[in-house]
Design a protein around this motif. Structure first.
Motif, PDB file in Angstrom:
ATOM      1  N   MET A   1       0.734  -1.251   0.091  1.00  0.00           N
ATOM      2  CA  MET A   1      -0.054   0.132  -0.054  1.00  0.00           C
ATOM      3  C   MET A   1       0.811   1.238  -0.086  1.00  0.00           C
ATOM      4  SD  MET A   1      -2.744   1.553   2.881  1.00  0.00           S
ATOM      5  CE  MET A   1      -1.409   1.727   3.838  1.00  0.00           C
ATOM      6  N   THR A   2       1.424   1.511  -1.022  1.00  0.00           N
ATOM      7  CA  THR A   2       2.103   2.707  -1.133  1.00  0.00           C
ATOM      8  C   THR A   2       2.010   3.778  -2.091  1.00  0.00           C
ATOM      9  OG1 THR A   2       3.639   1.576  -2.794  1.00  0.00           O
ATOM     10  CG2 THR A   2       4.587   1.295  -0.466  1.00  0.00           C
ATOM     11  N   ALA A   3       0.942   3.558  -2.920  1.00  0.00           N
ATOM     12  CA  ALA A   3       0.314   4.705  -3.716  1.00  0.00           C
ATOM     13  C   ALA A   3       0.339   5.983  -3.097  1.00  0.00           C
ATOM     14  CB  ALA A   3      -0.921   4.241  -4.388  1.00  0.00           C
ATOM     15  N   ALA A   4       0.617   7.115  -3.761  1.00  0.00           N
ATOM     16  CA  ALA A   4       0.788   8.360  -3.125  1.00  0.00           C
ATOM     17  C   ALA A   4      -0.595   8.848  -2.557  1.00  0.00           C
ATOM     18  CB  ALA A   4       1.369   9.355  -3.924  1.00  0.00           C
ATOM     19  N   ALA A   5      -1.664   8.277  -3.543  1.00  0.00           N
ATOM     20  CA  ALA A   5      -2.943   8.930  -2.991  1.00  0.00           C
ATOM     21  C   ALA A   5      -3.687   8.177  -1.847  1.00  0.00           C
ATOM     22  CB  ALA A   5      -3.977   8.382  -4.112  1.00  0.00           C
ATOM     23  N   MET A   6      -3.134   6.870  -1.513  1.00  0.00           N
ATOM     24  CA  MET A   6      -3.379   6.159  -0.435  1.00  0.00           C
ATOM     25  C   MET A   6      -2.589   6.698   0.998  1.00  0.00           C
ATOM     26  SD  MET A   6      -3.418   2.281  -1.699  1.00  0.00           S
ATOM     27  CE  MET A   6      -4.777   1.538  -0.702  1.00  0.00           C
ATOM     28  N   VAL A   7      -1.171   7.043   0.728  1.00  0.00           N
ATOM     29  CA  VAL A   7      -0.723   7.770   1.757  1.00  0.00           C
ATOM     30  C   VAL A   7      -1.001   8.937   2.149  1.00  0.00           C
ATOM     31  CG1 VAL A   7       1.788   8.609   2.718  1.00  0.00           C
ATOM     32  CG2 VAL A   7       1.575   6.602   1.300  1.00  0.00           C
ATOM     33  N   ALA A   8      -1.639   9.652   1.129  1.00  0.00           N
ATOM     34  CA  ALA A   8      -2.363  10.833   1.533  1.00  0.00           C
ATOM     35  C   ALA A   8      -3.563  11.003   2.210  1.00  0.00           C
ATOM     36  CB  ALA A   8      -2.683  11.959   0.000  1.00  0.00           C
ATOM     37  N   GLU A   9      -4.366   9.968   1.527  1.00  0.00           N
ATOM     38  CA  GLU A   9      -5.879   9.666   2.258  1.00  0.00           C
ATOM     39  C   GLU A   9      -5.674   9.311   3.802  1.00  0.00           C
ATOM     40  OE1 GLU A   9      -7.954   6.525   0.127  1.00  0.00           O
ATOM     41  OE2 GLU A   9      -9.890   7.216   1.052  1.00  0.00           O
ATOM     42  N   ALA A  88       1.557   8.181  10.697  1.00  0.00           N
ATOM     43  CA  ALA A  88       0.914   9.582  11.135  1.00  0.00           C
ATOM     44  C   ALA A  88      -0.544   9.140  11.486  1.00  0.00           C
ATOM     45  CB  ALA A  88       0.898  10.699   9.939  1.00  0.00           C
ATOM     46  N   ALA A  89      -1.048   8.246  10.941  1.00  0.00           N
ATOM     47  CA  ALA A  89      -2.230   7.616  11.452  1.00  0.00           C
ATOM     48  C   ALA A  89      -2.244   7.253  12.802  1.00  0.00           C
ATOM     49  CB  ALA A  89      -2.878   6.686  10.289  1.00  0.00           C
ATOM     50  N   ARG A 214      -6.606  24.647   6.143  1.00  0.00           N
ATOM     51  CA  ARG A 214      -5.032  24.886   6.365  1.00  0.00           C
ATOM     52  C   ARG A 214      -4.532  23.985   5.196  1.00  0.00           C
ATOM     53  NH1 ARG A 214      -5.030  22.473  12.579  1.00  0.00           N
ATOM     54  NH2 ARG A 214      -5.634  24.322  13.541  1.00  0.00           N
ATOM     55  N   HIS A 215      -5.169  23.186   4.485  1.00  0.00           N
ATOM     56  CA  HIS A 215      -4.180  22.382   3.578  1.00  0.00           C
ATOM     57  C   HIS A 215      -4.799  22.027   2.110  1.00  0.00           C
ATOM     58  CE1 HIS A 215      -2.134  20.763   7.300  1.00  0.00           C
ATOM     59  NE2 HIS A 215      -3.376  20.708   7.873  1.00  0.00           N
ATOM     60  N   GLN A 216      -5.867  22.893   1.824  1.00  0.00           N
ATOM     61  CA  GLN A 216      -6.333  22.807   0.590  1.00  0.00           C
ATOM     62  C   GLN A 216      -5.396  22.924  -0.521  1.00  0.00           C
ATOM     63  OE1 GLN A 216      -9.599  25.744   0.386  1.00  0.00           O
ATOM     64  NE2 GLN A 216     -10.985  24.078  -0.513  1.00  0.00           N
ATOM     65  N   SER A 217      -4.395  23.650  -0.495  1.00  0.00           N
ATOM     66  CA  SER A 217      -3.402  23.802  -1.498  1.00  0.00           C
ATOM     67  C   SER A 217      -2.232  22.748  -1.473  1.00  0.00           C
ATOM     68  CB  SER A 217      -2.759  25.284  -1.508  1.00  0.00           C
ATOM     69  OG  SER A 217      -2.048  25.198  -0.095  1.00  0.00           O
ATOM     70  N   ALA A 218      -2.315  21.992  -0.598  1.00  0.00           N
ATOM     71  CA  ALA A 218      -1.433  20.722  -0.578  1.00  0.00           C
ATOM     72  C   ALA A 218      -1.996  19.776  -1.535  1.00  0.00           C
ATOM     73  CB  ALA A 218      -1.301  20.242   0.676  1.00  0.00           C
ATOM     74  N   ARG A 219      -0.699  19.100  -2.210  1.00  0.00           N
ATOM     75  CA  ARG A 219      -0.926  17.955  -3.152  1.00  0.00           C
ATOM     76  C   ARG A 219      -1.692  16.739  -2.505  1.00  0.00           C
ATOM     77  NH1 ARG A 219       0.565  14.674  -7.396  1.00  0.00           N
ATOM     78  NH2 ARG A 219       1.505  12.607  -6.690  1.00  0.00           N
ATOM     79  N   ALA A 220      -1.289  16.548  -1.125  1.00  0.00           N
ATOM     80  CA  ALA A 220      -1.760  15.463  -0.503  1.00  0.00           C
ATOM     81  C   ALA A 220      -3.480  15.603  -0.291  1.00  0.00           C
ATOM     82  CB  ALA A 220      -1.210  15.100   0.813  1.00  0.00           C
ATOM     83  N   ARG A 226      -9.637  13.463  -4.068  1.00  0.00           N
ATOM     84  CA  ARG A 226     -10.115  12.643  -5.401  1.00  0.00           C
ATOM     85  C   ARG A 226     -10.354  11.151  -5.177  1.00  0.00           C
ATOM     86  NH1 ARG A 226      -5.490  11.911  -9.673  1.00  0.00           N
ATOM     87  NH2 ARG A 226      -4.941  10.366  -8.282  1.00  0.00           N
ATOM     88  N   GLN A 227      -9.498  10.356  -4.216  1.00  0.00           N
ATOM     89  CA  GLN A 227     -10.095   9.141  -3.647  1.00  0.00           C
ATOM     90  C   GLN A 227     -11.548   9.195  -2.921  1.00  0.00           C
ATOM     91  OE1 GLN A 227      -7.399   7.517  -4.688  1.00  0.00           O
ATOM     92  NE2 GLN A 227      -7.153   6.309  -2.785  1.00  0.00           N
ATOM     93  N   GLY A 228     -11.607  10.098  -2.266  1.00  0.00           N
ATOM     94  CA  GLY A 228     -13.269  10.236  -1.565  1.00  0.00           C
ATOM     95  C   GLY A 228     -14.375  10.260  -2.540  1.00  0.00           C
ATOM     96  N   GLU A 229     -13.729  11.162  -3.583  1.00  0.00           N
ATOM     97  CA  GLU A 229     -15.093  11.402  -4.738  1.00  0.00           C
ATOM     98  C   GLU A 229     -15.112  10.149  -5.389  1.00  0.00           C
ATOM     99  OE1 GLU A 229     -13.120  14.744  -6.554  1.00  0.00           O
ATOM    100  OE2 GLU A 229     -13.339  15.910  -4.985  1.00  0.00           O
ATOM    101  N   ARG A 230     -13.867   9.407  -5.728  1.00  0.00           N
ATOM    102  CA  ARG A 230     -14.002   8.497  -6.655  1.00  0.00           C
ATOM    103  C   ARG A 230     -14.860   7.434  -5.958  1.00  0.00           C
ATOM    104  NH1 ARG A 230      -8.664   7.086  -9.777  1.00  0.00           N
ATOM    105  NH2 ARG A 230      -8.593   8.894 -11.210  1.00  0.00           N
TER     106      ARG A 230
END
Ligand code: SAM
Length: 278
Positions: A1-9, A88-89, A214-220, A226-230
């Motif tokens: 589980m290393t996809a950047a999107a999953m780490v972000a989520e 972090a989680a 606080r974080h809207q502009s962060a890539r994460a 996008r993960q949530g929307e999908r």
């Protein structure tokens, strides 16, 4: 589980959630730390199905920021142990609830065979490729006959829309087969019960608003959104559905339960448990 999107989520957002709860107050902690996975009605169904009670040693595999386990401790008096591979989680769960968190993969749980009374694994299976390894390891650490509560996103009709990156949704038949092969008997199942009440969802929204500010502009942030929307689109179009499952562990015929401290792997990292409540 290393996809950047999953780490972000799973990791970045969990850390941001703990920060936002620190600002808003402790009553935001449980709803915010159950994000995306469970409502109070779903948790109550799982807790009642698993017959949780005061003192039950409950292992929450893939515990995220710890909301479900904290809810079970608060409402049912269980003694939770959280297992979460994302640093972090795990730290967020320890910060928010002061619960013990083991930093490990669910496929290699550093606990003794037959040492756990009940387990939860909520919203995790679809994020894991080797689902049998995860379920088999949960089976190993549970006492024979113990309950497993699952929240699983199950694939229905063939998916025509892109799913969240890194997710692999099992079909109902695949899930039933997996449980059977890994030593579980599926006792009961229900579609997700009632949605969270406003008292709960408003708190989640407030935490979301702080995170966005606080974080809207962060890539994460963009990746996690996008993960949530999908996932929301797949749920809304009925291509996947959220299922709650109660299974019990059958005694493993070819496994002799060890008596000592044999574990499958790895050190146990318990985060320091600072009290968040100020
Ligand atoms: C959708 S979140 C659910 C979090 C939590 N169970 C809840 O309901 O709020 C999925 C979680 O599974 C964790 N996870 C992913 N792969 C895992 C693995 N191999 N072993 C244990 N946990 C894993 C992720 O880090 C993430 O925290």
């Amino acid at each position: 589980m290393t996809a950047a999107a999953m780490v972000a989520e799973f990791d970045d957002v969990a850390g941001w959630t703990a920060d936002a709860v620190e600002e808003l107050g402790v009553r935001y902690a449980i709803p915010a730390a159950c994000r995306g996975s469970a409502s109070p009605a779903a948790l109550a169904w799982l807790a009642e199905a698993c017959e949780l009670s005061a003192g039950t040693r409950l292992l929450d595999v893939g515990a995220g920021a710890g909301g479900p386990a904290a809810w079970a401790a608060e409402r049912f008096g269980v003694r939770p142990v959280l297992l979460e591979p994302m640093q972090a989680a795990g730290r967020a769960a320890a910060r928010l609830f002061g619960l013990p968190v083991i930093a490990a993969d669910g496929a290699r749980i550093p606990l003794r065979t037959g040492s756990v009374d009940a387990a939860w694994c909520l919203g995790v299976l679809c994020t894991v490729k080797d689902k049998a390894a995860l379920l088999g390891e949960i089976h190993r650490v549970l006492t024979p006959g113990a309950s497993l509560g699952l929240l699983v996103v199950v694939a229905g009709s063939p998916q025509s829309l892109p799913g969240p990156e890194g997710n692999h949704f099992p079909t109902q038949d695949e899930l039933a087969g997996l449980l059977d092969r890994t030593g579980f008997t599926l006792l009961e199942q229900t579609g997700r019960p009632d949605a969270a009440p406003l008292s709960w969802s408003r708190r989640v929204e407030q935490v979301n608003a702080v995170i966005a500010a606080r974080h809207q502009s962060a890539r994460a942030y963009t990746l996690a959104a996008r993960q949530g929307e999908r996932l929301s689109r797949l749920l809304a179009t009925g291509q996947v559905s959220m299922q709650l499952i109660h299974a019990v562990s059958r005694p493993a015929p070819n496994t002799s339960f060890d008596s000592g401290d044999g574990t499958s792997a790895g050190p146990i990292f318990e985060y320091v448990e600072p009290e968040l409540r100020s």
